[in-house]
Design an enzyme around this catalytic site. Structure first.
Site, PDB file in Angstrom:
ATOM      1  N   GLU A 235       4.927   0.719 -27.184  1.00  0.00           N
ATOM      2  CA  GLU A 235       3.685   0.204 -26.583  1.00  0.00           C
ATOM      3  C   GLU A 235       2.579   1.195 -26.908  1.00  0.00           C
ATOM      4  O   GLU A 235       2.555   2.294 -26.354  1.00  0.00           O
ATOM      5  CB  GLU A 235       3.824   0.100 -25.056  1.00  0.00           C
ATOM      6  CG  GLU A 235       4.884  -0.848 -24.559  1.00  0.00           C
ATOM      7  CD  GLU A 235       4.445  -2.294 -24.603  1.00  0.00           C
ATOM      8  OE1 GLU A 235       3.275  -2.551 -24.946  1.00  0.00           O
ATOM      9  OE2 GLU A 235       5.286  -3.149 -24.319  1.00  0.00           O
ATOM     10  N   CYS A 269      -5.312   1.026 -22.137  1.00  0.00           N
ATOM     11  CA  CYS A 269      -4.874   0.506 -23.446  1.00  0.00           C
ATOM     12  C   CYS A 269      -5.390  -0.905 -23.654  1.00  0.00           C
ATOM     13  O   CYS A 269      -5.670  -1.304 -24.774  1.00  0.00           O
ATOM     14  CB  CYS A 269      -3.346   0.551 -23.544  1.00  0.00           C
ATOM     15  SG  CYS A 269      -2.525  -0.262 -22.180  1.00  0.00           S
TER      16      CYS A 269
HETATM   17  P1  NAD Z   1       0.417  10.441 -26.706  1.00  0.00           P
HETATM   18  O1  NAD Z   1       0.956   9.657 -27.853  1.00  0.00           O
HETATM   19  O2  NAD Z   1      -0.332  11.670 -26.987  1.00  0.00           O
HETATM   20  O3  NAD Z   1       1.599  10.877 -25.729  1.00  0.00           O
HETATM   21  C1  NAD Z   1       2.440   9.916 -25.116  1.00  0.00           C
HETATM   22  C2  NAD Z   1       3.706  10.614 -24.661  1.00  0.00           C
HETATM   23  O4  NAD Z   1       4.464  11.004 -25.809  1.00  0.00           O
HETATM   24  C3  NAD Z   1       3.481  11.885 -23.845  1.00  0.00           C
HETATM   25  O5  NAD Z   1       4.423  11.925 -22.807  1.00  0.00           O
HETATM   26  C4  NAD Z   1       3.740  12.991 -24.872  1.00  0.00           C
HETATM   27  O6  NAD Z   1       4.163  14.194 -24.305  1.00  0.00           O
HETATM   28  C5  NAD Z   1       4.852  12.363 -25.677  1.00  0.00           C
HETATM   29  N1  NAD Z   1       5.033  12.914 -27.025  1.00  0.00           N
HETATM   30  C6  NAD Z   1       4.149  13.595 -27.793  1.00  0.00           C
HETATM   31  N2  NAD Z   1       4.713  13.913 -28.985  1.00  0.00           N
HETATM   32  C7  NAD Z   1       5.965  13.414 -28.970  1.00  0.00           C
HETATM   33  C8  NAD Z   1       7.030  13.396 -29.918  1.00  0.00           C
HETATM   34  N3  NAD Z   1       6.909  13.943 -31.115  1.00  0.00           N
HETATM   35  N4  NAD Z   1       8.170  12.765 -29.573  1.00  0.00           N
HETATM   36  C9  NAD Z   1       8.306  12.172 -28.364  1.00  0.00           C
HETATM   37  N5  NAD Z   1       7.333  12.155 -27.430  1.00  0.00           N
HETATM   38  C10 NAD Z   1       6.176  12.770 -27.720  1.00  0.00           C
HETATM   39  O7  NAD Z   1      -0.446   9.403 -25.852  1.00  0.00           O
HETATM   40  P2  NAD Z   1      -1.332   9.703 -24.561  1.00  0.00           P
HETATM   41  O8  NAD Z   1      -2.583  10.373 -25.011  1.00  0.00           O
HETATM   42  O9  NAD Z   1      -0.509  10.332 -23.502  1.00  0.00           O
HETATM   43  O10 NAD Z   1      -1.646   8.224 -24.059  1.00  0.00           O
HETATM   44  C11 NAD Z   1      -2.761   7.502 -24.473  1.00  0.00           C
HETATM   45  C12 NAD Z   1      -2.335   6.408 -25.436  1.00  0.00           C
HETATM   46  O11 NAD Z   1      -1.390   5.564 -24.803  1.00  0.00           O
HETATM   47  C13 NAD Z   1      -3.478   5.519 -25.831  1.00  0.00           C
HETATM   48  O12 NAD Z   1      -3.417   5.247 -27.218  1.00  0.00           O
HETATM   49  C14 NAD Z   1      -3.220   4.260 -25.030  1.00  0.00           C
HETATM   50  O13 NAD Z   1      -3.799   3.114 -25.580  1.00  0.00           O
HETATM   51  C15 NAD Z   1      -1.740   4.208 -25.031  1.00  0.00           C
HETATM   52  N6  NAD Z   1      -1.242   3.344 -23.951  1.00  0.00           N
HETATM   53  C16 NAD Z   1      -0.613   2.173 -24.278  1.00  0.00           C
HETATM   54  C17 NAD Z   1      -0.166   1.327 -23.272  1.00  0.00           C
HETATM   55  C18 NAD Z   1       0.559   0.039 -23.612  1.00  0.00           C
HETATM   56  O14 NAD Z   1       1.235  -0.472 -22.736  1.00  0.00           O
HETATM   57  N7  NAD Z   1       0.456  -0.498 -24.802  1.00  0.00           N
HETATM   58  C19 NAD Z   1      -0.346   1.678 -21.939  1.00  0.00           C
HETATM   59  C20 NAD Z   1      -0.997   2.869 -21.641  1.00  0.00           C
HETATM   60  C21 NAD Z   1      -1.438   3.697 -22.660  1.00  0.00           C
END
Ligand code: NAD
Length: 490
Positions: A235, A269
């Site tokens: 997602e 999002c």
């Molecule tokens: P991010 O991708 O920076 O981090 C998301 C999560 O992944 C965090 O817990 C982070 O610690 C972890 N992470 C980072 N590197 C990783 C790796 N190499 N392997 C595994 N996990 C890792 O995103 P963010 O800044 O926390 O969130 C914002 C983003 O989330 C925006 O793009 C938003 O649109 C999206 N989002 C999507 C939805 C949906 O349902 N489609 C809902 C909410 C937010």
């Protein structure tokens, strides 16, 4: 050794420390997954009815302690109390729906066996995977991960959850609240840390992984899961459009665009980021939007406001998109560079933005809207579909809302409203393209956390024995003739 050994979350507004946790390294993550395996077996054996009771108890915790949880969410994210409460309220609805419908959706169903094997009872059921890993973002630290956690638990799995490094205390609160109604086994555990901890969870051999976050991280998570062939739900972000047709209720459309773009500081999002308005009503729409936006400010914890930006990095993205658009001929009809007063950003509305600008093509994730004039709704649909993302969308039209909705390349569309699909738990939620794949919420969301298990049970030996080395030529001829006869029928 992980790069960091501890994790501290801060209040975005004051910088004050909210909580500190030790970072879980790969060994700690593996240990949590092992504990989850034992918990999963117990939880599965509990059965649908008892799991439903427990999850309703969890929902009651969220409802009864809403003020406490809302305050903690507001502390770690900087969002307003109302935005935190809305997040909790829609989560409770999702949790109750998942608990209440899991048995109906996932239990064994008998299916018609078809022409060839009428002697067979065919059935399908959806069995829990075992241990589900959930990796979450910071923008909705309850609603977003719970879209996976609630559905995975209702389907009979145990969960290991890696929350965002910005919102660990909210995750701890959720796991503690569940443990008050499920004290026997840790069916929901939290592992704390940064990307490394998430990567360890993706590689840990969990039976399914649900990731919510940015597209770039989603690709890394998928690559890690590929090593063990771990199935994933991805997602990711969005660049959600709104289409405003000539016969739209313009007042309602402007109100929905402003709220859909700016609530939660635009860090949604499925927040509205782009609006395409048919020329004949464009001026009227923009005038109404400007008027309404004038009444809303960041840093106001009430109906006419929203909270802070959660991270300084996100403020930089908004600043970059704004200055790029302005330097390429866009005009700010609401706010401008002066609207960015960290950690707050007041509403910004841009017009005349080139379609290939970052403000139109990339996720801004701030309280900004671009409004573009189009000649026809066809042009609106084409431009709405013109980014690599495809998460949510909105359409305003009195007569052709559903028709236009079906033409939008998105996982979910609200007609004559914005984001209402998030408040309907029976509707599946997820994206296409760079927004990811797989579904949370609804029956699809329950099945996403269960493996499909089919059984063909032969009740009596068939008169025509074909699937054996002892078949006769006559049996084969009769079958071929029967198939030809039926095959010729319409
Ligand atoms: P991010 O991708 O920076 O981090 C998301 C999560 O992944 C965090 O817990 C982070 O610690 C972890 N992470 C980072 N590197 C990783 C790796 N190499 N392997 C595994 N996990 C890792 O995103 P963010 O800044 O926390 O969130 C914002 C983003 O989330 C925006 O793009 C938003 O649109 C999206 N989002 C999507 C939805 C949906 O349902 N489609 C809902 C909410 C937010």
């Amino acid at each position: 050794m992980p790069e960091h050994t501890s994790l501290i979350s801060h209040e975005p507004v004051s910088g004050a420390v909210v909580a500190e946790f030790a970072v879980d390294d790969a060994a700690a993550v593996s240990a949590a997954v092992e504990r989850a395996r034992l918990a999963a077996g117990w939880w599965q054996r509990l059965g649908f009815a008892e799991r439903r009771n427990r999850l309703r108890g969890f929902a009651a915790q969220l409802a009864g302690r809403m003020s406490e949880l809302a305050a903690l969410i507001a502390q770690e994210t900087g969002k307003s109390t109302d935005d935190a409460r809305i997040e909790i309220i829609i989560t409770i609805d999702q949790l109750r729906w998942a608990a209440g419908h899991a048995e109906r959706v996932l239990r064994r169903h008998v299916l018609a066996p078809g022409f060839l094997l009428p002697n067979t009872v065919a059935s399908v059921e959806y069995q829990p995977y075992g241990v589900v890993g959930v990796i979450g973002p910071w923008n909705y630290p309850v609603f977003t991960p719970m879209g996976s956690i609630a559905y995975a638990l209702a389907a009979g799995n145990a969960v290991v959850f890696k929350p965002s490094e910005h919102t660990p205390a909210v995750a701890r609160w959720l796991a503690d609240a569940l443990s008050t109604v499920v004290p026997e086994h840790p069916v929901l555990q939290v592992v704390f840390g940064y990307g490394e901890t998430g990567a360890a969870l993706a590689s840990s051999g969990v039976d399914k992984l649900a990731f919510t976050g940015s597209t770039a991280t989603g690709k890394r998570v998928m690559a890690a899961c590929a090593q063990n062939l771990t199935p994933v739900v991805i997602e990711c972000g969005g660049k959600d459009p709104m289409v405003v047709a000539a016969d739209a209720d313009l007042d309602a459309a402007a109100e929905a665009a402003l709220w859909g773009g700016c609530f939660n500081s635009g860090q949604s999002c499925v927040g509205i980021e782009r609006v395409y308005v048919v020329g004949s009503v464009y001026e009227q729409f923009v005038a109404r939007l400007v008027e309404l936006a004038g009444e809303v400010r960041a840093g106001v914890d009430g109906p006419a406001g929203y909270g802070a930006m959660t991270t300084p990095e996100q403020i930089d993205v908004v600043r970059r998109h704004l200055s790029d658009a302005l330097s390429r001929g866009a005009r700010a009809v609401v706010g401008g560079p002066e609207s960015i007063r960290p950690p707050y950003i007041d509403p910004i509305v841009l017009v005349d933005v080139p379609e290939d600008a970052a403000a139109i093509q990339e996720e801004t994730f701030g309280p900004t809207l671009t409004v573009s004039r189009v000649s026809t709704v066809d042009e609106a649909v084409q431009k709405a579909n013109g980014t690599p993302y495809g998460l949510g969308a909105s359409v305003f039209s009195r007569t052709e809302g559903e028709t236009l909705a079906r033409r939008l390349r998105a996982g979910m569309v609200s007609v004559n409203a914005a984001l209402t699909f998030t408040g309907v738990p029976s509707l599946p939620f997820g994206g296409v393209g760079n927004s990811g794949f797989g579904r949370i919420h609804g029956a699809d969301g329950l099945r996403e956390f269960a493996r499909t298990h089919a059984v063909a049970n032969q009740r009596v030996r068939p008169p025509l024995r074909i699937l054996t080395f002892r078949r006769t030529d006559r049996a084969m001829r009769t079958l071929v003739a029967g198939v030809r006869l039926l095959g010729g029928r319409r």
